[in-house]
Every structure is written in C-alpha cells, then in structure tokens.
Design a protein around this motif. Structure first.
Motif, PDB file in Angstrom:
ATOM      1  N   ASN A  91      12.162  -0.343  -3.298  1.00 49.55           N
ATOM      2  CA  ASN A  91      11.196  -1.063  -4.134  1.00 49.55           C
ATOM      3  C   ASN A  91      10.589  -2.270  -3.422  1.00 49.55           C
ATOM      4  OD1 ASN A  91      13.487  -2.619  -4.111  1.00 49.55           O
ATOM      5  ND2 ASN A  91      13.919  -2.409  -6.301  1.00 49.55           N
ATOM      6  N   TYR A  92      10.684  -2.293  -2.101  1.00 48.36           N
ATOM      7  CA  TYR A  92      10.091  -3.396  -1.343  1.00 48.36           C
ATOM      8  C   TYR A  92       9.721  -2.939   0.070  1.00 48.36           C
ATOM      9  CZ  TYR A  92      14.493  -3.768   1.205  1.00 48.36           C
ATOM     10  OH  TYR A  92      15.583  -3.489   1.980  1.00 48.36           O
ATOM     11  N   LEU A  93       8.872  -3.725   0.696  1.00 48.72           N
ATOM     12  CA  LEU A  93       8.543  -3.526   2.104  1.00 48.72           C
ATOM     13  C   LEU A  93       8.580  -4.898   2.767  1.00 48.72           C
ATOM     14  CD1 LEU A  93       5.803  -1.209   3.554  1.00 48.72           C
ATOM     15  CD2 LEU A  93       6.101  -3.505   4.469  1.00 48.72           C
ATOM     16  N   THR A 111       6.305  -5.996  -2.941  1.00 46.38           N
ATOM     17  CA  THR A 111       7.013  -5.182  -3.912  1.00 46.38           C
ATOM     18  C   THR A 111       6.315  -3.838  -4.022  1.00 46.38           C
ATOM     19  OG1 THR A 111       7.722  -7.115  -5.173  1.00 46.38           O
ATOM     20  CG2 THR A 111       7.762  -5.005  -6.315  1.00 46.38           C
ATOM     21  N   ILE A 112       7.075  -2.760  -4.002  1.00 53.82           N
ATOM     22  CA  ILE A 112       6.510  -1.421  -4.097  1.00 53.82           C
ATOM     23  C   ILE A 112       6.730  -0.893  -5.510  1.00 53.82           C
ATOM     24  CG2 ILE A 112       6.587   0.949  -3.240  1.00 53.82           C
ATOM     25  CD1 ILE A 112       7.615  -0.108  -0.595  1.00 53.82           C
ATOM     26  N   ALA A 113       5.633  -0.619  -6.208  1.00 52.59           N
ATOM     27  CA  ALA A 113       5.718  -0.046  -7.557  1.00 52.59           C
ATOM     28  C   ALA A 113       5.509   1.468  -7.507  1.00 52.59           C
ATOM     29  CB  ALA A 113       4.681  -0.697  -8.467  1.00 52.59           C
ATOM     30  N   ASN A 114       4.569   1.895  -6.664  1.00 53.96           N
ATOM     31  CA  ASN A 114       4.241   3.322  -6.534  1.00 53.96           C
ATOM     32  C   ASN A 114       4.989   3.880  -5.320  1.00 53.96           C
ATOM     33  OD1 ASN A 114       3.130   5.833  -6.104  1.00 53.96           O
ATOM     34  ND2 ASN A 114       0.997   5.140  -6.100  1.00 53.96           N
ATOM     35  N   LEU A 115       5.962   4.759  -5.560  1.00 52.27           N
ATOM     36  CA  LEU A 115       6.806   5.267  -4.482  1.00 52.27           C
ATOM     37  C   LEU A 115       6.251   6.524  -3.810  1.00 52.27           C
ATOM     38  CD1 LEU A 115      10.418   4.845  -5.946  1.00 52.27           C
ATOM     39  CD2 LEU A 115       9.245   3.388  -4.300  1.00 52.27           C
ATOM     40  N   SER A 116       5.008   6.886  -4.100  1.00 52.32           N
ATOM     41  CA  SER A 116       4.458   8.081  -3.463  1.00 52.32           C
ATOM     42  C   SER A 116       4.361   7.866  -1.951  1.00 52.32           C
ATOM     43  CB  SER A 116       3.072   8.406  -4.020  1.00 52.32           C
ATOM     44  OG  SER A 116       2.110   7.484  -3.550  1.00 52.32           O
ATOM     45  N   PHE A 117       4.540   8.935  -1.213  1.00 51.59           N
ATOM     46  CA  PHE A 117       4.502   8.857   0.249  1.00 51.59           C
ATOM     47  C   PHE A 117       3.180   8.274   0.732  1.00 51.59           C
ATOM     48  CE2 PHE A 117       3.516  10.895   4.373  1.00 51.59           C
ATOM     49  CZ  PHE A 117       4.568  10.377   5.117  1.00 51.59           C
ATOM     50  N   ASP A 122       0.075   3.934   3.263  1.00 52.54           N
ATOM     51  CA  ASP A 122      -1.089   3.042   3.235  1.00 52.54           C
ATOM     52  C   ASP A 122      -0.661   1.582   3.306  1.00 52.54           C
ATOM     53  OD1 ASP A 122      -2.913   5.095   3.147  1.00 52.54           O
ATOM     54  OD2 ASP A 122      -3.206   5.016   0.970  1.00 52.54           O
ATOM     55  N   LEU A 123       0.373   1.222   2.522  1.00 51.12           N
ATOM     56  CA  LEU A 123       0.888  -0.153   2.565  1.00 51.12           C
ATOM     57  C   LEU A 123       1.426  -0.489   3.953  1.00 51.12           C
ATOM     58  CD1 LEU A 123       2.839  -0.510  -0.817  1.00 51.12           C
ATOM     59  CD2 LEU A 123       0.735  -1.684  -0.163  1.00 51.12           C
ATOM     60  N   LEU A 124       2.087   0.478   4.563  1.00 51.64           N
ATOM     61  CA  LEU A 124       2.644   0.292   5.900  1.00 51.64           C
ATOM     62  C   LEU A 124       1.531  -0.006   6.904  1.00 51.64           C
ATOM     63  CD1 LEU A 124       5.419   0.449   7.286  1.00 51.64           C
ATOM     64  CD2 LEU A 124       5.042   2.905   7.606  1.00 51.64           C
ATOM     65  N   LYS A 125       0.470   0.776   6.857  1.00 48.84           N
ATOM     66  CA  LYS A 125      -0.668   0.572   7.779  1.00 48.84           C
ATOM     67  C   LYS A 125      -1.306  -0.794   7.557  1.00 48.84           C
ATOM     68  CE  LYS A 125      -1.987   5.457   8.218  1.00 48.84           C
ATOM     69  NZ  LYS A 125      -3.023   6.465   7.851  1.00 48.84           N
ATOM     70  N   ILE A 176       2.033   6.698  12.160  1.00 51.25           N
ATOM     71  CA  ILE A 176       1.847   5.294  12.546  1.00 51.25           C
ATOM     72  C   ILE A 176       1.496   5.183  14.026  1.00 51.25           C
ATOM     73  CG2 ILE A 176       2.941   3.021  12.671  1.00 51.25           C
ATOM     74  CD1 ILE A 176       2.260   4.020   9.821  1.00 51.25           C
ATOM     75  N   GLN A 177       2.132   5.987  14.855  1.00 48.13           N
ATOM     76  CA  GLN A 177       1.844   5.970  16.295  1.00 48.13           C
ATOM     77  C   GLN A 177       0.415   6.399  16.553  1.00 48.13           C
ATOM     78  OE1 GLN A 177       5.326   6.446  19.159  1.00 48.13           O
ATOM     79  NE2 GLN A 177       4.361   8.445  19.241  1.00 48.13           N
TER      80      GLN A 177
END
Length: 394
Positions: A91-93, A111-117, A122-125, A176-177
């Motif tokens: 639930n976090y990044l 905080t991550i609410a939507n756990l879809s891949f 997208d949040l990671l990028k 990501i790479q």
C-alpha cells in the motif's frame, strides 16, 4: 564480457581491491593502501592515479607524518554518480535518490490505493523520473535503479509471484529498463532489507543474521557467513508462508494457516475490524498508526490485540532461531512503529519456546532504519551492479 590475458585480469582484481580499500578506509594514503592490501607501492600509485582520473577517488590534502614526508590522503568520491532505490509495498511506494555511498539526496513516499499492475508501473515511472530530474550533475549520472518487491523473484529479476499485489510472472525489469535505458536490478524486498541492515543498519559486522520484514505480509532475508543466502533458485526466505495453523485461514499463496495470516500488519488490521474498533476521525479505514495511538492512550482491547499478534510473531521467530541459530534477528518494515507493544510478547514466546542453545548469543532488535531497510538494500544492489560492470570494463 569474457576477460582474456592474465595481466588484464590481475589489473582488474587489483584495481577493485584498491577502490574497495579507499571506500572502506578513507581517508587513507597510498602507503597505507599498500600496507593493507599487500600490493607494492608502484602498483598502488598507478591504480590510484587511474581512479582519480576516473573521478572515483580524490586527494583531500596532507595527513599526519609518521617520521617522513606527510602523505597525501585519499577519499572515495561518493558523488561521482547517483543511484535510485525503490521499495514497492502493498500500500505504499518508497523511493530514494542516493550518492554512491547510499546517502539520501532526495526521497519520495506515496500511498498506493489502486493495486493494479498498470497503475503501480505508471507510479513507478513517474517517481523514478522525478528523482532523475532532481539528481545533481555528476560524472556517471544515474548508475542504476534498484527495485524491491514483496514477492518471489528469480535470479534474472523476473517477478514470479507477488500474492499480496496480485502479480504473477510480470517483467517489471524489462519495462523499467526499456523506459529509462538504465541498468535495473529487481530483488525480493526482505532480501533487500537484509542487505540494507547488513550495510547501513544494525547488521553491520554481524556474520549470521535474519531480517524479518513485518508489513502487510511477512518475508525474511537470511545472512549466513556475511553473505545473503538465496537458495538454489534464489527463492530462500519465504518464511511468511510457513504454516503455523494446520487447518487455519486460506492464504493467497494457496496454502492454509501461513504465519503472515496471524502475525502481520494485515492480520492486526483484520482483527481490529472484527472487534469493531473505529478508525481515526476523517479516516475511511483503520490504520496501524491509529492502533498504536490507541494503545498509547491505554485502549485495553488494542493492547491485547498487539499482545496476541506479538505472540504469533514470537512463534515464527522461534522457528527461525531453531533453524538458523542467528546472532541477530532484525525486525523491520511498518510494524516497527509498534515496537513498544510487541517486544514483550515476542520476547516471552521466544524465551519459552526456542531452544536455549540456539538463542544463547541471540539478539532480537527492531530496525533503526524503520521502513528504509529494503530501499537501502535496493540501492546497494544497484551500486554493486555498477561497480561490477565498471571493473569488467578495465
């Protein structure tokens, strides 16, 4: 790349030794490097000059004399490049930008609410790009990205199974790479946490330790003889899925009665909901932070709840103690915030249930890095990967 020619291989090894000596012992003189490594002075001098030209080391001035000329002292250039570490929680990044010594330059917590891949990628990028944009100028720029995930990761960085995220056979590394055109390492978050504690935390100087990540789920990272133990396929440490109740609750892993169903943050929150403990004002759901606050205020039901979960934590730790006989168990991740309410039931169960011989020299300690153990470990993997590739290119 395959190395050919003995002289190049020897030079690669020697240069690596000199660099590591400067990193660990700086400020240090050329003469001291020669003494520590056993390399002759001319070899050390030549390799140090190369490292200075490459901006991995620099001279900081004269040191104290031991009877002759005052020596020029050397220091590792921590800002020759930067690395990014990311800890993907359920639930976090948490993401950090660090120098080459792991010192944090920038940090982001979401905080991550939507756990879809798709959402998490997208949040990671976005998060990684924001840290890249904030990186100070340096010789080598961003040297790599380390990512820690709560799941089973193979030796190639493929995420095979992350039950608490609902992921199976996903290739975050290639995504990501390919997006950033930077080296990426992917590791299990508990293994990353074990390395984070070994390098930056209470695990320094400890040869045999186990890191226990107590979050929404439970994972462990195992250090044996100062090395991270991965097992034959890299999957060692999934102790959150050791069954402790033969006919217990159904787990997302497919088994029943897994340890993490009774001793994790998620187990605590589920039991709090079952007791109809209300969330904090203006909060939609009950949180760990709110439960800690209620316990601090003397809420008997919540204190008892922490006691029950602490006992289950202790039961799992007993298995770890009797199996691995570690010098140190480090408890990390989000449940560190409840140390005050967990430490007594954990200690009581461990003392009553574990073998006296196995716990004779044991210490159980909550992490001083709190939630940063895994993200520091992720950074260390990225930095190690950079230096390994740098050495090969000699």
């Amino acid at each position: 790349m395959l190395q050919t020619g003995d002289q190049f291989l020897v030079k690669k090894i020697n240069k690596s030794i000199v660099l590591e000596t400067i990193k660990k012992n700086g400020p240090i003189s050329r003469a001291q490097i020669s003494e520590v490594t056993g390399l002759n002075k001319s070899t050390v001098s030549s390799l140090v000059n190369e490292l200075i030209q490459e901006e991995f080391a620099y001279e900081i001035g004269l040191g104290q004399s031991k009877g002759g000329r005052r020596p020029l002292m050397l220091l590792f250039n921590t800002t020759a490049g930067h690395a990014i570490g990311v800890d993907i929680g359920v639930n976090y990044l948490l993401a950090v930008l660090t120098d080459l010594q792991g010192n944090i330059v920038q940090e982001t917590m979401l905080t991550i609410a939507n756990l879809s891949f798709e959402n998490i990628v997208d949040l990671l990028k976005q998060t990684i790009q924001a840290l890249i944009d904030q990186a100070p100028p340096s010789k080598y720029g961003i040297v790599g990205i380390g990512i820690a995930v709560p799941g089973i990761v193979d030796e190639h960085g493929q995420i095979l199974f992350a039950p608490n995220l609902g992921w199976e056979n996903v290739d975050v590394k290639s995504i990501i790479q390919g997006h950033f055109h930077l080296p990426v390492t992917i590791n299990n978050e508990a293994k990353a946490g074990a390395m984070g504690e070994k390098i930056f935390g209470v695990g320094k100087g400890i040869a045999h330790s186990v890191y226990v990540s107590l979050g929404i789920g439970i994972g462990t990272g195992i250090i044996i003889n100062n090395e991270l133990y991965k097992g034959c396929n890299g999957f060692a440490g999934e102790m959150g899925h050791i069954p402790i109740e033969p006919n217990g609750k159904k787990c997302r892993c497919g088994n029943r009665g897994c340890w993490e169903l009774y001793a994790s943050e998620n187990a605590l929150l589920e039991q709090a909901k079952a007791l109809a403990i209300p969330p904090a004002p203006n909060e939609p759901e009950i949180t760990l932070a709110h439960l800690v606050t209620l316990a601090d205020e003397g809420h008997h039901e919540v204190i008892n709840l922490f006691n029950q979960v602490g006992e289950y934590i202790g039961l799992g730790l007993t298995t770890i103690i009797n199996t691995f006989n570690p010098e140190l168990i480090v408890i990390g991740n989000r449940m560190t915030s409840a140390e005050k309410w967990l430490i007594n039931p954990i200690t009581r169960i461990v003392e009553n249930r574990s073998l006296a011989y196995s716990r004779k020299q044991l210490r159980i300690q909550f992490s001083g890095l709190n939630m940063h153990s895994a993200v520091f470990g992720a950074v260390s993997f990225a930095i190690d990967d950079f230096f390994a590739n740098t050495r090969i290119s000699l």
